[in-house]
Design a protein around this motif. Structure first.
Motif, mmCIF file in Angstrom:
data_model
loop_
_atom_site.group_PDB
_atom_site.id
_atom_site.type_symbol
_atom_site.label_atom_id
_atom_site.label_comp_id
_atom_site.label_asym_id
_atom_site.label_seq_id
_atom_site.Cartn_x
_atom_site.Cartn_y
_atom_site.Cartn_z
ATOM 1 N N PRO A 7 0.840 -1.205 0.000
ATOM 2 C CA PRO A 7 0.000 0.000 0.000
ATOM 3 C C PRO A 7 0.873 1.252 0.000
ATOM 4 N N THR A 8 0.399 2.260 -0.658
ATOM 5 C CA THR A 8 1.148 3.521 -0.683
ATOM 6 C C THR A 8 0.845 4.289 0.591
ATOM 7 N N PHE A 9 1.866 4.817 1.171
ATOM 8 C CA PHE A 9 1.750 5.544 2.434
ATOM 9 C C PHE A 9 2.507 6.852 2.257
ATOM 10 N N ALA A 10 1.828 7.852 1.759
ATOM 11 C CA ALA A 10 2.467 9.131 1.480
ATOM 12 C C ALA A 10 2.282 10.054 2.679
ATOM 13 N N LEU A 11 3.369 10.565 3.188
ATOM 14 C CA LEU A 11 3.318 11.529 4.286
ATOM 15 C C LEU A 11 3.400 12.934 3.707
ATOM 16 N N ILE A 12 2.913 13.901 4.472
ATOM 17 C CA ILE A 12 2.986 15.289 4.021
ATOM 18 C C ILE A 12 3.825 16.092 5.007
ATOM 19 N N THR A 13 4.426 17.144 4.517
ATOM 20 C CA THR A 13 5.288 18.000 5.336
ATOM 21 C C THR A 13 4.425 18.896 6.231
ATOM 22 N N PRO A 14 5.040 19.487 7.253
ATOM 23 C CA PRO A 14 4.284 20.423 8.094
ATOM 24 C C PRO A 14 3.704 21.597 7.294
ATOM 25 N N GLU A 15 4.430 22.061 6.293
ATOM 26 C CA GLU A 15 3.933 23.167 5.476
ATOM 27 C C GLU A 15 2.672 22.759 4.706
ATOM 28 N N GLU A 16 2.691 21.543 4.145
ATOM 29 C CA GLU A 16 1.521 21.061 3.404
ATOM 30 C C GLU A 16 0.330 20.834 4.337
ATOM 31 N N ALA A 17 0.614 20.294 5.536
ATOM 32 C CA ALA A 17 -0.463 20.057 6.508
ATOM 33 C C ALA A 17 -1.083 21.375 6.953
ATOM 34 N N ALA A 18 -0.242 22.366 7.203
ATOM 35 C CA ALA A 18 -0.748 23.681 7.612
ATOM 36 C C ALA A 18 -1.588 24.294 6.494
ATOM 37 N N LYS A 19 -1.138 24.124 5.263
ATOM 38 C CA LYS A 19 -1.887 24.662 4.121
ATOM 39 C C LYS A 19 -3.250 23.985 3.996
ATOM 40 N N ARG A 20 -3.304 22.667 4.219
ATOM 41 C CA ARG A 20 -4.580 21.953 4.136
ATOM 42 C C ARG A 20 -5.557 22.407 5.219
ATOM 43 N N LEU A 21 -5.033 22.774 6.378
ATOM 44 C CA LEU A 21 -5.890 23.226 7.477
ATOM 45 C C LEU A 21 -6.141 24.734 7.451
ATOM 46 N N CYS A 22 -5.484 25.427 6.527
ATOM 47 C CA CYS A 22 -5.595 26.899 6.421
ATOM 48 C C CYS A 22 -5.139 27.590 7.708
ATOM 49 N N VAL A 23 -4.034 27.106 8.265
ATOM 50 C CA VAL A 23 -3.437 27.718 9.445
ATOM 51 C C VAL A 23 -1.951 27.901 9.184
ATOM 52 N N SER A 24 -1.279 28.625 10.074
ATOM 53 C CA SER A 24 0.164 28.798 9.936
ATOM 54 C C SER A 24 0.881 27.548 10.446
ATOM 55 N N LYS A 25 2.149 27.439 10.111
ATOM 56 C CA LYS A 25 2.945 26.304 10.584
ATOM 57 C C LYS A 25 3.063 26.351 12.101
ATOM 58 N N LYS A 26 3.160 27.549 12.642
ATOM 59 C CA LYS A 26 3.268 27.717 14.096
ATOM 60 C C LYS A 26 1.996 27.208 14.795
ATOM 61 N N THR A 27 0.835 27.513 14.230
ATOM 62 C CA THR A 27 -0.425 27.035 14.799
ATOM 63 C C THR A 27 -0.510 25.514 14.701
ATOM 64 N N LEU A 28 -0.089 24.956 13.572
ATOM 65 C CA LEU A 28 -0.084 23.509 13.397
ATOM 66 C C LEU A 28 0.782 22.845 14.458
ATOM 67 N N LEU A 29 1.976 23.371 14.674
ATOM 68 C CA LEU A 29 2.871 22.792 15.673
ATOM 69 C C LEU A 29 2.311 22.952 17.082
ATOM 70 N N GLY A 30 1.509 23.983 17.314
ATOM 71 C CA GLY A 30 0.812 24.123 18.590
ATOM 72 C C GLY A 30 -0.206 23.013 18.790
ATOM 73 N N PHE A 31 -0.933 22.656 17.720
ATOM 74 C CA PHE A 31 -1.874 21.535 17.790
ATOM 75 C C PHE A 31 -1.133 20.227 18.072
ATOM 76 N N VAL A 32 0.056 20.080 17.480
ATOM 77 C CA VAL A 32 0.867 18.879 17.711
ATOM 78 C C VAL A 32 1.311 18.842 19.169
ATOM 79 N N GLN A 33 1.756 19.984 19.670
ATOM 80 C CA GLN A 33 2.275 20.056 21.037
ATOM 81 C C GLN A 33 1.193 19.740 22.068
ATOM 82 N N ASP A 34 -0.039 20.179 21.837
ATOM 83 C CA ASP A 34 -1.090 19.888 22.817
ATOM 84 C C ASP A 34 -1.763 18.538 22.579
#
Length: 109
Positions: A7-34
């Motif tokens: 099976p293909t298992f493609a991961l995305i970078t923090p920048e791509e994840a933040a873009k998909r959620l329409c948030v900044s990278k800093k906000t994304l990493l805050g979600f990761v931290q909590d």
């Protein structure tokens, strides 16, 4: 298992994840931290850890954050009219007259 069947298992970078959620990278990493979004550590670095994200986790997080506006109840939204009647038993004092009386008393001394 043949390599083509895996099976293909493609991961995305923090920048791509933040873009998909329409948030900044800093906000994304805050979600990761909590602990709201799981991360996948990449590499072996200890000082500057790199991470990636599973697209399914990002989509699940977005679905869990979805909110719907509920119409407010009309009966509990009505405000009571203010009463203009005085309920205090204290006398009404004219502050300017009181100040003038005190000033006159000081001048007489």
């Amino acid at each position: 298992m043949i390599a083509d069947e895996s099976p293909t298992f493609a991961l995305i970078t923090p920048e791509e994840a933040a873009k998909r959620l329409c948030v900044s990278k800093k906000t994304l990493l805050g979600f990761v931290q909590d602990g709201s979004i799981p991360k996948i550590p990449i590499g072996r670095g200890k000082k500057r850890e790199r991470c990636a994200f599973d697209p399914a986790d990002i989509e699940a997080f977005a679905r869990s954050r979805k909110q719907f506006e509920t119409p407010k109840c009309q009966s509990s939204n009505a405000k009571a009219k203010r009463s203009t009647a005085t309920t205090s038993s204290s006398p009404v004092v004219d502050l300017r007259a009181e100040l003038a009386r005190r000033t006159a008393a000081k001048q007489k001394k």
